[in-house]
Design a protein around this motif. Structure first.
Motif, PDB file in Angstrom:
ATOM      1  N   LYS A 120      33.569  37.573  49.083  1.00  0.00           N
ATOM      2  CA  LYS A 120      32.739  38.028  47.965  1.00  0.00           C
ATOM      3  C   LYS A 120      31.474  37.185  47.925  1.00  0.00           C
ATOM      4  CE  LYS A 120      36.641  39.085  44.933  1.00  0.00           C
ATOM      5  NZ  LYS A 120      37.319  38.628  43.704  1.00  0.00           N
ATOM      6  N   GLU A 121      30.353  37.830  47.815  1.00  0.00           N
ATOM      7  CA  GLU A 121      29.078  37.119  47.803  1.00  0.00           C
ATOM      8  C   GLU A 121      29.014  36.080  46.682  1.00  0.00           C
ATOM      9  OE1 GLU A 121      24.493  38.210  47.333  1.00  0.00           O
ATOM     10  OE2 GLU A 121      25.738  39.894  48.020  1.00  0.00           O
ATOM     11  N   GLU A 122      29.556  36.442  45.519  1.00  0.00           N
ATOM     12  CA  GLU A 122      29.476  35.523  44.368  1.00  0.00           C
ATOM     13  C   GLU A 122      30.364  34.301  44.536  1.00  0.00           C
ATOM     14  OE1 GLU A 122      30.701  38.577  44.408  1.00  0.00           O
ATOM     15  OE2 GLU A 122      32.373  38.880  43.022  1.00  0.00           O
ATOM     16  N   ASN A 123      31.181  34.281  45.594  1.00  0.00           N
ATOM     17  CA  ASN A 123      32.055  33.125  45.841  1.00  0.00           C
ATOM     18  C   ASN A 123      31.413  32.053  46.725  1.00  0.00           C
ATOM     19  OD1 ASN A 123      34.186  33.614  44.208  1.00  0.00           O
ATOM     20  ND2 ASN A 123      35.512  34.517  45.773  1.00  0.00           N
ATOM     21  N   GLU A 136      35.577  37.866  36.678  1.00  0.00           N
ATOM     22  CA  GLU A 136      36.708  37.616  37.565  1.00  0.00           C
ATOM     23  C   GLU A 136      36.530  36.269  38.249  1.00  0.00           C
ATOM     24  OE1 GLU A 136      38.568  40.219  41.110  1.00  0.00           O
ATOM     25  OE2 GLU A 136      37.560  41.357  39.513  1.00  0.00           O
ATOM     26  N   ASP A 159      41.453  34.705  46.661  1.00  0.00           N
ATOM     27  CA  ASP A 159      40.119  34.708  46.043  1.00  0.00           C
ATOM     28  C   ASP A 159      39.642  33.257  46.000  1.00  0.00           C
ATOM     29  OD1 ASP A 159      37.827  35.279  44.720  1.00  0.00           O
ATOM     30  OD2 ASP A 159      38.765  36.321  43.026  1.00  0.00           O
TER      31      ASP A 159
END
Lengths: 343, 343
Positions: B213-216, B244, B182
Motif C-alpha cells: 500500500k502506498e500509504e504504508n 485503516e 499490513d
C-alpha cells in the motif's frame, strides 16, 4: 611522475637544501626575495614536505592524544566531538586511546602517546589512583596535559571541570523548593563524582533542616552503562517495597534515573505524580525516556571544546602556570518532577 | 640525566650506529651475537628509540586513521571500540577523524591522514558521493584502505559489511510468520542502507503475495539521532490517524522504532497488542525502551574488529587483491511484536 624532493626544490629555486628547509619550517630568518623564490619552486613542482621529516626538524607533530575510559559510554563521545571541533580548526589530529577504565592501561596509553611525540594530551575522567599516586603530576612536567573532570583537590595539573557541586545543589534545591522533604539518593560505588554529590546531599538537607534517613541512601555496584539500569531497578524496587516511600529520588546519573522510572512503573507508582525523579548528565536517554527525565546538563560538548582550547594554548605558551577551569552546570527541567501530594 | 642517543648505544655496545639502527628496525640481517650486545646496551642505557626517526627509517608509523561521520552517533563508537581493541593488541594507534557526515570533510581528512603517513585507513559509513565519484577507488591504490558499510556494488576496494539484506529479510519474515499482512515501512531519505531495506521490503511482500500500500511507505527527513525520534513520531501519528492502520511497522533503525512506539502511546495504541514494531541496529536505546524493542543486531563491535583485522592484514601483505567481508546479522526478539488481533 616521481614525487619531487626537497633537493628538486632547491635546484629549481637555485638555493641550498638548508635554505628550503628554513623556509618550510620557518625556523630561521631568510631574505624575503629568497623566500619568494623557494615558495614559487614549491608551488611549481607541487612539492609536499614530508610530514614526518618536518616533524623531526620542527618541534610540533600537530597531534594530540585523547585518553578516554570508554568511547561507547554515552557521555564521552560528546566530549571527544567538542575536542575534535577545536583541533580540526587548528589542524591538529587526534590519537584516540580507550582504556576500558583501567588505570594500568591509562599509564600504558600515556607512555605510547609520549613515544608518538604528540604535542599534548587530554585525559577524560582520569582514574583516581593515577591522580593520587602522582602519575599525572609527573606527566604534567613532561608534556602539555589537561585532565577533564576527575579528582583535583591539591593536584598540580591543568583541569577542566564541571561544577558538580553546583549541579547537585541545583537538583536538590529544585526538589526542596517543590516541597519534597523525603528525598532518596541513588549512587554507585567508587567514583569521585558520586562522592561529591553525596556530600552536597548531606549538606543541603542539613541546611534545610531535613533529617537524613539511612534507608534513603541507595548504593549500587556499577554506574556506567546498560547494566546500571537493571541494578538501579533492583535497588529502587527494594526501597519502594518498604512501608514509607520517599516522594523524590535524586539519581547520580541518567542511567540510574531511567532505572528509577522503570522500577516505579513496574510497581504501579506514577511518575511524577507519586514519585519525582531527577537525573544527572543530560545524555540522550534522558530525552527519550517517558516521561522525559529532568536532569542536570554537564555541557559535555563545551567541556571538550574548553579543554582542547586550553591544551592548544598551553602547547603554544608552555611556560604558563597550571590552571583549573570550572564550567557551570544547568538544570534541565522536563517532565519527571512535581510537588509531592502531601506536602 | 641526558637522554641516551643511538650514538651512546653504539659506543656502549662497541658497534656502529648503522648496526644499532639495523637491530632496532630489524630490516637487515645482523649476527646474533651482535644483536645481543646491542640489545643489552639498549637495556642498560634505558634507550628509547625516537619514534619519528624510527618511522622515517622503517616503513611503518604504526598508526591508522579512522574516519567516522559522527562519533556521537550511538552506532559508530561501538565500531570504533572494536577497531581499538584489535589495534591495541597489535600496538597500532588510532587517529580519529570526525567528518560531521560531510563528503568534503571526508576527503580533507583522508588527505590529512596521508600526510601523517598512517599505515592504513578505515572509513565507517563512507559518503555515497565519494564512492560514486571514484575517490575511494583512487585512495585504495595509494594506501591500505577498508570501507565499513556503505555502497559497494562494483567498487574496487576492500569492504567489511553487514548483511543488511539478510537483516531486513529476517525482520520482515518474522512479522509475516506472525500473521502480519499490513506492514508499514519507515525510512529516512538519502541513505544506501535504507534503499536496500526498502528493496527487500518490496521483494518480500511480493514473495508472500502481500500487496504494497502506498500509504504504508513512510519517509522522514533525517535518520540519525535524537531529531529522528520527533520526525518519526510526527510521520507515524499522521499515518495512524487514517482509517485503516497497519498491524506492524518495520522501522529502518532504532531511533525510528522508538519514535513509532511513542507515537502509538500518544494515540492510546498499545504495543505490541494493537501494533507490532521492529527496529534495526540494536543500539542501546532499543534495550531501555518500553516495551523493549525487537530489532536486528548489526554486530557493531564485530564489524569494528573484522575491519581492523582486515586492514592490518593488508598492511602486512599489501599485494593481496581486494575483498568484501560480509557479516551475518541477527534478529533480537524482545517485547515489541506479537501476532495481529484479526489475522
Amino acid at each position: 611522475m616521481e614525487k619531487p624532493t626537497i633537493a628538486d626544490v632547491a635546484k629549481y629555486a637555485g638555493v641550498s637544501i638548508t635554505t628550503v628547509s628554513r623556509v618550510i619550517n620557518n625556523n630561521y630568518p631568510v631574505k624575503e626575495e629568497t623566500r619568494q623564490k623557494v615558495e614559487e619552486a614549491i608551488k611549481a613542482l607541487n612539492f609536499k614536505p614530508n610530514y614526518l621529516a618536518r616533524s623531526l626538524i620542527g618541534k610540533s607533530t600537530h597531534t594530540i592524544g585523547v585518553i578516554v575510559p570508554s568511547i561507547t559510554n554515552l557521555f564521552f563521545p560528546v566530549v571527544v566531538k567538542g575536542i575534535e571541533k577545536i583541533c580540526n580548526q587548528k589542524a591538529f589530529s587526534l590519537f584516540l586511546c580507550d582504556t576500558d577504565g583501567k588505570e594500568e592501561s591509562e599509564r600504558t596509553q600515556m607512555q605510547n602517546l609520549l613515544e608518538k611525540q604528540v604535542d599534548g594530551v587530554l585525559v577524560i575522567d582520569p582514574r583516581y589512583e593515577n591522580i593520587e599516586n602522582g602519575f599525572y603530576e609527573e606527566c604534567a612536567k613532561k608534556i602539555p596535559l589537561v585532565l577533564i573532570n576527575g579528582y583535583h583537590r591539591g593536584i598540580r595539573c591543568n583541569f577542566v571541570l564541571n561544577d558538580q557541586e553546583m549541579g547537585a545543589l541545583q537538583a536538590l534545591e529544585y526538589l526542596i523548593k517543590m516541597g519534597h522533604r523525603d528525598i532518596a539518593f541513588l549512587r554507585a560505588k567508587n567514583s569521585y563524582s558520586y562522592d561529591i554529590k553525596e556530600q552536597i546531599y548531606y549538606e543541603t538537607l542539613k541546611k534545610h533542616q531535613i533529617p537524613v534517613k539511612e534507608e534513603n541512601i541507595l548504593v549500587i555496584e556499577s554506574g556506567n552503562g546498560l547494566e546500571t539500569v537493571e541494578l538501579a531497578i533492583h535497588a529502587v524496587q527494594k526501597r519502594l517495597e518498604q512501608s514509607e516511600i520517599p516522594t523524590a529520588i535524586f539519581a547520580c546519573n541518567d542511567w540510574m534515573g531511567v532505572g528509577v522510572m522503570q522500577a516505579a512503573k513496574k510497581m504501579g507508582i506514577a511518575i511524577p505524580k507519586d514519585l519525582s525523579v531527577i537525573g544527572y548528565d543530560n545524555i540522550v536517554i534522558s530525552e527519550i525516556s517517558e516521561p522525559k527525565l529532568t536532569t542536570v546538563d554537564q555541557n559535555m560538548y563545551s567541556l571538550g571544546k574548553a579543554s582542547a582550547k586550553l591544551l592548544l594554548d598551553i602547547i603554544k605558551h608552555p611556560t604558563q602556570g597550571f590552571q583549573k577551569i570550572i564550567l557551570d552546570t544547568n538544570l534541565i527541567v522536563r517532565d519527571s518532577c512535581t510537588s509531592p501530594k502531601n506536602k
